[in-house]
Design an enzyme around this catalytic site. Structure first.
Site, PDB file in Angstrom:
ATOM      1  CG  HIS A 171      -1.898   1.318   1.130  1.00 43.73           C
ATOM      2  ND1 HIS A 171      -2.933   1.050   1.023  1.00 43.73           N
ATOM      3  CD2 HIS A 171      -1.470   2.550   1.783  1.00 43.73           C
ATOM      4  CE1 HIS A 171      -3.640   2.506   1.201  1.00 43.73           C
ATOM      5  NE2 HIS A 171      -2.636   3.075   1.826  1.00 43.73           N
ATOM      6  CG  HIS A 211       0.663   6.241  -0.795  1.00 47.74           C
ATOM      7  ND1 HIS A 211      -0.249   7.044  -1.023  1.00 47.74           N
ATOM      8  CD2 HIS A 211      -0.058   5.679   0.446  1.00 47.74           C
ATOM      9  CE1 HIS A 211      -1.534   6.893  -0.466  1.00 47.74           C
ATOM     10  NE2 HIS A 211      -1.236   6.045   0.550  1.00 47.74           N
TER      11      HIS A 211
END
Length: 211
Positions: free
Chosen positions: A151, A155
């Protein structure tokens, strides 16, 4: 590998005051994140502040673009649990390989307050990165820590977690994303840099965060 990566200047690692979480659809969440080549007190200060933000917000992982600094840096709780914190710093991380086994987790994101959705990702992976001194290391991650890392790694590639969900799952959070877009426009008095309604049915990003 493609074109050579841009390198962050020492000044780009510096900041004033306390860092705050950048919320969708702030364009800094989609910006190019530069490679870190300066391992000095500015980097240590940034890392310390990111851990502070992560703990204040009950996060277990945080990437630099989420606090408005577009460099390839994340801080991470390798336990993947709240409470006892096993701090790990990953500078310029890369994914060497990942398992074929795919698992689904209900993911949230500090940049998307109150929004959760099921995301499918590999169950384990091998990561190469640098630590806060610039030394290289490898780490194997499995289960929830692997999901948290992916995750945050997304980014650093300008990929947001809703980019990886199906159209059906997207429909369950569309209204909340629209609400964040509206709040951004009210706060900045600028049009939203992206609109979830502009996303038609399309392919999800390939490679689980690989560039």
């Amino acid at each position: 590998m493609g074109e050579e990566e841009a390198v962050a200047s020492p000044a780009e690692l510096q900041f004033e005051g306390r860092l705050k979480i950048v919320q969708y659809p702030d364009p800094r969440l989609r910006a190019k994140n530069k490679r870190v080549n300066t391992f000095d007190e500015s980097l240590k200060k940034l890392v310390d502040e990111m851990f502070d933000v992560m703990c204040r917000t009950d996060g277990i992982g945080l990437s630099a673009p989420q606090v408005g600094i577009n460099v390839q840096l994340m801080v991470f709780n390798s336990d993947g649990e709240h409470g006892e914190l096993e701090e790990i710093v990953l500078v310029n991380p890369r994914i060497n390989g990942y398992s074929r086994k795919i698992v689904s987790y209900k993911e949230g994101c500090l940049s998307f307050p109150g929004i959760y959705a099921d995301v499918e990702r590999p169950d384990s992976l091998n990561v190469d990165a640098q630590d806060i001194t610039g030394a290289r290391f490898e780490v194997n991650l499995t289960g929830l820590p692997a999901g948290v890392f992916q995750h945050e790694y997304d980014h650093l590639q300008g990929i947001l977690f809703f980019d990886r969900i199906s159209d059906e799952v997207l429909e369950t959070i569309r209204a909340k994303l629209q609400d964040l877009e509206k709040k951004y426009e009210e706060r900045t008095r600028k049009p939203s840099p992206e609109k979830i309604d502009a996303r038609m049915s399309r392919n999800k990003p390939v490679g689980f965060g690989k560039s």
